[in-house]
Design an enzyme around this catalytic site. Structure first.
Site, PDB file in Angstrom:
ATOM      1  N   ASP A  19     -10.148  20.480 -44.693  1.00  0.00           N
ATOM      2  CA  ASP A  19      -9.871  20.494 -46.129  1.00  0.00           C
ATOM      3  C   ASP A  19     -10.633  21.623 -46.814  1.00  0.00           C
ATOM      4  OD1 ASP A  19      -8.792  19.671 -48.504  1.00  0.00           O
ATOM      5  OD2 ASP A  19     -10.058  17.901 -48.740  1.00  0.00           O
ATOM      6  N   HIS A  36      -5.124  29.230 -46.453  1.00  0.00           N
ATOM      7  CA  HIS A  36      -4.564  28.603 -45.243  1.00  0.00           C
ATOM      8  C   HIS A  36      -4.606  29.575 -44.051  1.00  0.00           C
ATOM      9  CE1 HIS A  36      -3.556  25.107 -47.449  1.00  0.00           C
ATOM     10  NE2 HIS A  36      -2.547  25.627 -48.135  1.00  0.00           N
ATOM     11  N   ASN A  67       1.819  15.955 -47.765  1.00  0.00           N
ATOM     12  CA  ASN A  67       1.760  17.374 -48.120  1.00  0.00           C
ATOM     13  C   ASN A  67       3.105  17.966 -48.560  1.00  0.00           C
ATOM     14  OD1 ASN A  67      -0.863  18.202 -45.694  1.00  0.00           O
ATOM     15  ND2 ASN A  67      -1.035  17.700 -47.861  1.00  0.00           N
TER      16      ASN A  67
HETATM   17  C1  FPP Z   1      -6.186  21.334 -46.721  1.00  0.00           C
HETATM   18  O1  FPP Z   1      -6.713  22.264 -47.658  1.00  0.00           O
HETATM   19  C2  FPP Z   1      -5.481  22.021 -45.695  1.00  0.00           C
HETATM   20  C3  FPP Z   1      -4.157  21.847 -45.374  1.00  0.00           C
HETATM   21  C4  FPP Z   1      -3.255  20.925 -46.058  1.00  0.00           C
HETATM   22  C5  FPP Z   1      -3.529  22.636 -44.329  1.00  0.00           C
HETATM   23  C6  FPP Z   1      -4.316  22.770 -43.075  1.00  0.00           C
HETATM   24  C7  FPP Z   1      -3.861  23.971 -42.424  1.00  0.00           C
HETATM   25  C8  FPP Z   1      -4.622  24.896 -41.858  1.00  0.00           C
HETATM   26  C9  FPP Z   1      -6.074  24.832 -41.655  1.00  0.00           C
HETATM   27  C10 FPP Z   1      -3.980  26.124 -41.426  1.00  0.00           C
HETATM   28  C11 FPP Z   1      -3.388  26.238 -40.153  1.00  0.00           C
HETATM   29  C12 FPP Z   1      -3.490  25.218 -39.105  1.00  0.00           C
HETATM   30  C13 FPP Z   1      -2.935  25.430 -37.911  1.00  0.00           C
HETATM   31  C14 FPP Z   1      -2.933  24.382 -36.870  1.00  0.00           C
HETATM   32  C15 FPP Z   1      -2.330  26.710 -37.599  1.00  0.00           C
HETATM   33  P1  FPP Z   1      -6.213  22.133 -49.147  1.00  0.00           P
HETATM   34  O2  FPP Z   1      -5.049  23.035 -49.301  1.00  0.00           O
HETATM   35  O3  FPP Z   1      -5.952  20.707 -49.475  1.00  0.00           O
HETATM   36  O4  FPP Z   1      -7.450  22.667 -49.910  1.00  0.00           O
HETATM   37  P2  FPP Z   1      -7.928  22.211 -51.357  1.00  0.00           P
HETATM   38  O5  FPP Z   1      -8.273  20.754 -51.256  1.00  0.00           O
HETATM   39  O6  FPP Z   1      -9.118  23.073 -51.581  1.00  0.00           O
HETATM   40  O7  FPP Z   1      -6.807  22.501 -52.298  1.00  0.00           O
END
Ligand code: FPP
Length: 241
Positions: A19, A36, A67
């Site tokens: 996260d 990301h 998501n």
């Molecule tokens: C949460 O951060 C992250 C995600 C919903 C996506 C996770 C994906 C990756 C780490 C990228 C790629 C993964 C692979 C396996 C290639 P958020 O967007 O919720 O962050 P925030 O809470 O700060 O908004």
């Protein structure tokens, strides 16, 4: 999976809720997808650090059933990132002995992405250095509900007797049927929630909620968190004299 009260200093199975990508990007005045992409680069480093740290199973939460509620730009950007990642970076991981598997409902994912997922599972099936499981369109309640449907169908088909259903039965129907339960679940970015990640499987897991945003989560920080786990005493409900 059988439980005992021995505390292993290194968790065999670590699950991570990655996260903080969005906030990491925002702090740099960049779009969320920038975060990301940085997060995806981090995945590779963390997987590569597993053999040396003694972690045999790593399960990462890449995309939840919730998501889809994000903007269309973010969702399609993430899907494109997954496809690119599977085509490029993960192939290198395969050469390093990583076995890749996926959990989650594939039904809503693009066919092109699902083909890549299937292909990767097939070409890495004989690898055993690290078992990487990627949760894509995964939700813990969704998983239990899909498992229950299949279990109910087996009862209806008389392949399973209701009397034979016990704590060992349901896990065989879960997406994670090939995995041991996680010993440690880590969530980055300071949020102390589990967001439906491995609900059934984490019944006895230890949790670590750490402030670091996922794109800043280095192998050194990972090692530090694992060392903390080694200091804990796990009881699995038992009393230790
Ligand atoms: C949460 O951060 C992250 C995600 C919903 C996506 C996770 C994906 C990756 C780490 C990228 C790629 C993964 C692979 C396996 C290639 P958020 O967007 O919720 O962050 P925030 O809470 O700060 O908004």
């Amino acid at each position: 999976m059988a439980k005992d009260t021995d505390s292993d200093p290194i968790p065999r199975h670590v699950a991570i809720i990655m996260d903080g990508n969005g906030r990491w990007a925002k702090a740099r005045g960049r779009p969320r997808l920038f975060g990301h992409r940085a997060g995806a680069r981090r995945v590779r480093e963390i997987v590569e650090s597993c053999p040396e740290l003694g972690v045999k199973y790593l399960t990462i939460f890449a995309f939840s059933t919730e998501n889809w509620k994000r903007t269309q730009v973010e969702v399609s950007g993430l899907m494109a990132l997954f496809k690119k990642y599977l085509l490029t970076e993960i192939r290198d991981l395969c050469d390093n002995g990583v076995r890749v598997r996926f959990i989650g409902d594939r039904i809503r994912l693009e066919p092109a992405l699902v083909s890549l997922m299937n292909e990767l599972e097939e070409i890495t099936k004989d690898n055993s250095t690290v078992n990487l499981t990627v949760a894509l369109n995964y939700g813990g309640r969704d998983e239990v509900f899909r498992a229950t449907k299949r279990l109910a169908q087996d009862v209806a088909d008389r392949k399973l007797s209701p009397d034979a259903i016990n704590e060992e039965t349901l896990p065989k129907y879960l997406d994670t049927h090939f995995l041991p339960d996680p010993d440690l679940v880590i969530r980055t970015s300071g949020e102390a929630r589990i967001s439906g990640f491995l609900l059934w499987q984490s019944a006895y897991a230890e949790y670590e909620f750490i402030d670091t945003l996922w794109p800043d989560f280095t192998p050194d920080i990972f090692e530090h968190v694992l060392r903390n786990y080694g200091k804990r005493e796990r009881r699995f409900g038992a009393v230790i004299a």
